[in-house]
Design a protein around this motif. Structure first.
Motif, mmCIF file in Angstrom:
data_model
loop_
_atom_site.group_PDB
_atom_site.id
_atom_site.type_symbol
_atom_site.label_atom_id
_atom_site.label_comp_id
_atom_site.label_asym_id
_atom_site.label_seq_id
_atom_site.Cartn_x
_atom_site.Cartn_y
_atom_site.Cartn_z
ATOM 1 N N GLY A 392 0.792 -1.225 0.000
ATOM 2 C CA GLY A 392 0.000 0.000 0.000
ATOM 3 C C GLY A 392 0.824 1.274 0.000
ATOM 4 O O GLY A 392 0.272 2.382 0.106
ATOM 5 N N ILE A 393 2.143 1.153 -0.152
ATOM 6 C CA ILE A 393 3.000 2.342 -0.186
ATOM 7 C C ILE A 393 2.641 3.230 -1.384
ATOM 8 O O ILE A 393 2.409 2.730 -2.490
ATOM 9 N N ASP A 394 2.603 4.522 -1.159
ATOM 10 C CA ASP A 394 2.368 5.482 -2.242
ATOM 11 C C ASP A 394 3.647 5.561 -3.072
ATOM 12 O O ASP A 394 4.691 6.018 -2.579
ATOM 13 N N PRO A 395 3.621 5.124 -4.334
ATOM 14 C CA PRO A 395 4.850 5.115 -5.135
ATOM 15 C C PRO A 395 5.405 6.514 -5.401
ATOM 16 O O PRO A 395 6.618 6.671 -5.596
ATOM 17 N N VAL A 396 4.553 7.525 -5.405
ATOM 18 C CA VAL A 396 5.040 8.895 -5.603
ATOM 19 C C VAL A 396 5.857 9.319 -4.388
ATOM 20 O O VAL A 396 6.946 9.901 -4.516
ATOM 21 N N TRP A 397 5.325 9.041 -3.197
ATOM 22 C CA TRP A 397 6.057 9.346 -1.957
ATOM 23 C C TRP A 397 7.374 8.577 -1.912
ATOM 24 O O TRP A 397 8.423 9.135 -1.585
ATOM 25 N N ALA A 398 7.314 7.288 -2.274
ATOM 26 C CA ALA A 398 8.525 6.471 -2.245
ATOM 27 C C ALA A 398 9.568 7.007 -3.215
ATOM 28 O O ALA A 398 10.766 7.046 -2.907
ATOM 29 N N ALA A 399 9.128 7.463 -4.383
ATOM 30 C CA ALA A 399 10.059 7.994 -5.385
ATOM 31 C C ALA A 399 10.756 9.257 -4.893
ATOM 32 O O ALA A 399 11.892 9.546 -5.288
ATOM 33 N N SER A 400 10.083 9.995 -4.010
ATOM 34 C CA SER A 400 10.688 11.226 -3.486
ATOM 35 C C SER A 400 11.810 10.942 -2.495
ATOM 36 O O SER A 400 12.603 11.842 -2.184
ATOM 37 N N LEU A 401 11.890 9.694 -2.014
ATOM 38 C CA LEU A 401 12.891 9.336 -1.008
ATOM 39 C C LEU A 401 14.111 8.646 -1.597
ATOM 40 O O LEU A 401 15.237 8.847 -1.134
ATOM 41 N N VAL A 402 13.894 7.809 -2.623
ATOM 42 C CA VAL A 402 14.986 6.980 -3.126
ATOM 43 C C VAL A 402 15.944 7.780 -3.998
ATOM 44 O O VAL A 402 15.619 8.866 -4.488
ATOM 45 N N LYS A 403 17.121 7.234 -4.190
ATOM 46 C CA LYS A 403 18.072 7.820 -5.125
ATOM 47 C C LYS A 403 17.686 7.480 -6.554
ATOM 48 O O LYS A 403 17.748 8.328 -7.459
ATOM 49 N N THR A 404 17.268 6.208 -6.747
ATOM 50 C CA THR A 404 16.881 5.736 -8.084
ATOM 51 C C THR A 404 15.549 5.015 -7.973
ATOM 52 O O THR A 404 15.428 4.070 -7.186
ATOM 53 N N PRO A 405 14.524 5.418 -8.729
ATOM 54 C CA PRO A 405 13.222 4.747 -8.665
ATOM 55 C C PRO A 405 13.250 3.408 -9.424
ATOM 56 O O PRO A 405 12.756 3.291 -10.546
ATOM 57 N N LEU A 406 13.825 2.419 -8.784
ATOM 58 C CA LEU A 406 14.041 1.101 -9.371
ATOM 59 C C LEU A 406 13.540 0.061 -8.376
ATOM 60 O O LEU A 406 14.003 0.022 -7.227
ATOM 61 N N VAL A 407 12.597 -0.773 -8.773
ATOM 62 C CA VAL A 407 11.995 -1.713 -7.838
ATOM 63 C C VAL A 407 11.915 -3.113 -8.441
ATOM 64 O O VAL A 407 11.595 -3.276 -9.631
ATOM 65 N N ILE A 408 12.219 -4.117 -7.628
ATOM 66 C CA ILE A 408 11.977 -5.516 -7.966
ATOM 67 C C ILE A 408 10.831 -5.987 -7.085
ATOM 68 O O ILE A 408 10.933 -5.986 -5.857
ATOM 69 N N ASP A 409 9.751 -6.364 -7.711
ATOM 70 C CA ASP A 409 8.571 -6.849 -6.996
ATOM 71 C C ASP A 409 8.693 -8.367 -6.863
ATOM 72 O O ASP A 409 8.242 -9.123 -7.724
#
Length: 432
Positions: A392-409
């Motif tokens: 349920g994490i907001d991906p926009v919020w998460a993108a504002s924190l990371v260095k690179t918006p790269l995710v392995i689900d």
């Protein structure tokens, strides 16, 4: 009825509290004094939704007590043996020392007509040997396998989907006592199967072997999907519509773990070899191998996406428990992947709603933190346990924190279109 439950780990503590909650007088017995003290204070030694409330109510009612003294089992009509059967340290087989020790300690305190009820998962043939040891006391043995799902154990105990009684000598007495124990479930028309010891023992291990096979099958299809461009999730949806197959447990990802499936399929193989029919379940070796390969896949994919070297790169790991709604880290794919990446030089920061304390004891060199601490300045994010806190994490919020918006689900559990729309580079397992 007065009942005793021998072994107050995951299975025993839940069973004791549940039986007390429906009106039985229950004493739970364990050799671990710290565990007993914790349970008597109304606190569970592990996380299981609903268990703390059940314990509190049962203790307050006076129906439930815990003790380290086996003599307190005297006077019970039914004695449930619910101790662990871990994988042997020197092979694939089940270690039965705890079952044997529990029965040996209990026998001096049973009376003729008592029913000793095995709930532990054991190799087929175990009950027959125990019945011979119990026979001189005048007590009888029944085998009543458990079918608990971690995260749903309270519900599964109070409202089981079936009851299996394995009986031998004294079958009528055993069935009568078990019917009285489970009267609430039986009054709710829960199906009951009465059979011999061997069938009852096989029910649990064969069910786990089937589930493990189904999970590894779809993960094998994920391997093929990744090299052909197919989408394993759509594939699972399509074949799951076939009523002969069904959609449940057809979820590709990092594979299964925990304290049951891995060790149970290995013990099943070992027992089949002892019986001279190892060829019958030889396929379980490949089931196990496919499962372990999924961990390799995530480590390899992470390394590839970080330009072939994870050294010094920050990896956010979401989840270390082997499944959501549990703090169990036994044979956890998530914790294994996190540890392996850390060993390769990655700066791993892992988070989990419930399992951090257990994970820290097993992997003290790993770094743990909150979701925000894990995500901040991360080069890559790995979803490895599908807690709602993570999906349920907001991906926009998460993108504002990371260095690179790269995710392995790693569980194919994220709403991937939302993450892609939020400008994440998304990688599922077996998916485009």
């Amino acid at each position: 009825m007065k009942l005793s439950v021998i072994g107050c780990g995951y299975l025993g503590a839940v069973h004791a509290a549940a039986m007390a909650s429906i009106g039985h007088s229950v004493v739970g017995i364990d050799v671990d004094a710290d565990k007993i003290a914790l349970l008597n204070s109304g606190r569970a030694p592990f996380f299981e939704p609903g268990l703390t409330e059940l314990l509190t109510e049962a203790l307050a009612s006076g129906n439930l007590t815990f003790s380290t003294d086996f003599a307190d089992a005297a006077g019970a009509e039914a004695h449930f043996v619910a101790v662990g059967t871990p994988q042997s340290k020197d092979g694939l087989g089940a270690d039965l020392r705890y079952v044997n020790a529990a029965v040996d300690a209990l026998l001096p305190h049973v009376a003729p007509g008592d029913v000793i009820v095995g709930k532990s998962t054991v190799p087929v043939g175990t009950a027959e040997g125990l019945a011979q040891r119990i026979d001189p006391t005048g007590a009888v043995l029944a085998w009543n396998p458990e079918f608990l799902r971690e995260g749903f154990a309270v519900e599964d105990t109070l409202r089981p989907d079936r009851l299996v009684y394995g009986v031998g000598a004294g079958a009528e007495r055993a069935e009568s006592v078990l019917d009285a124990v489970y009267h609430v479930a039986l009054d709710a028309n829960t199906p009951k199967i009465v059979t011999g010891y061997a069938t009852a023992e096989l029910v649990k291990v064969s069910a786990n072997a089937f589930l493990a096979t189904k999970i590894s099958f779809i993960n094998a299809m994920a391997e093929i999907s990744e090299v052909t461009g197919a989408d394993v999730t759509a594939l699972a949806d399509a074949i799951g519509m076939d009523a002969r197959i069904g959609r449940r447990f057809l979820n590709a990802g990092v594979g299964f773990g925990g304290g049951c499936l891995p060790k149970d399929i290995r013990a099943f193989r070992a027992r089949a070899e002892e019986l001279g029919v190892g060829h019958s379940v030889a396929f379980l070796e490949e089931v196990d191998a496919i499962n372990l390969r999924r961990r390799d896949r995530v480590v390899d994919l992470t390394t590839a996406l970080l330009d072939g070297d994870v050294t010094g790169r920050k990896v956010a790991v979401l989840g270390v428990a082997f499944k959501p709604n549990s703090d169990d880290i036994r044979d956890s794919p998530a914790l294994d992947i996190a540890s392996r990446l850390a060993a390769l030089g990655a700066n791993v920061v892992a988070t989990d709603p419930e399992a951090i304390a257990n994970a820290r004891r097993m992997e003290p060199d790993l770094t743990f933190g909150t979701i925000e601490e894990a995500l901040t300045d991360a080069d890559i994010v790995l979803l490895l346990t599908e807690w709602k806190d993570f999906t349920g994490i907001d991906p926009v919020w998460a993108a504002s924190l990371v260095k690179t918006p790269l995710v392995i689900d790693g569980r194919n559990a994220l709403p991937h279109t939302q993450w892609i729309d939020a400008m994440w580079e998304y990688h599922g397992l077996g998916r485009r």
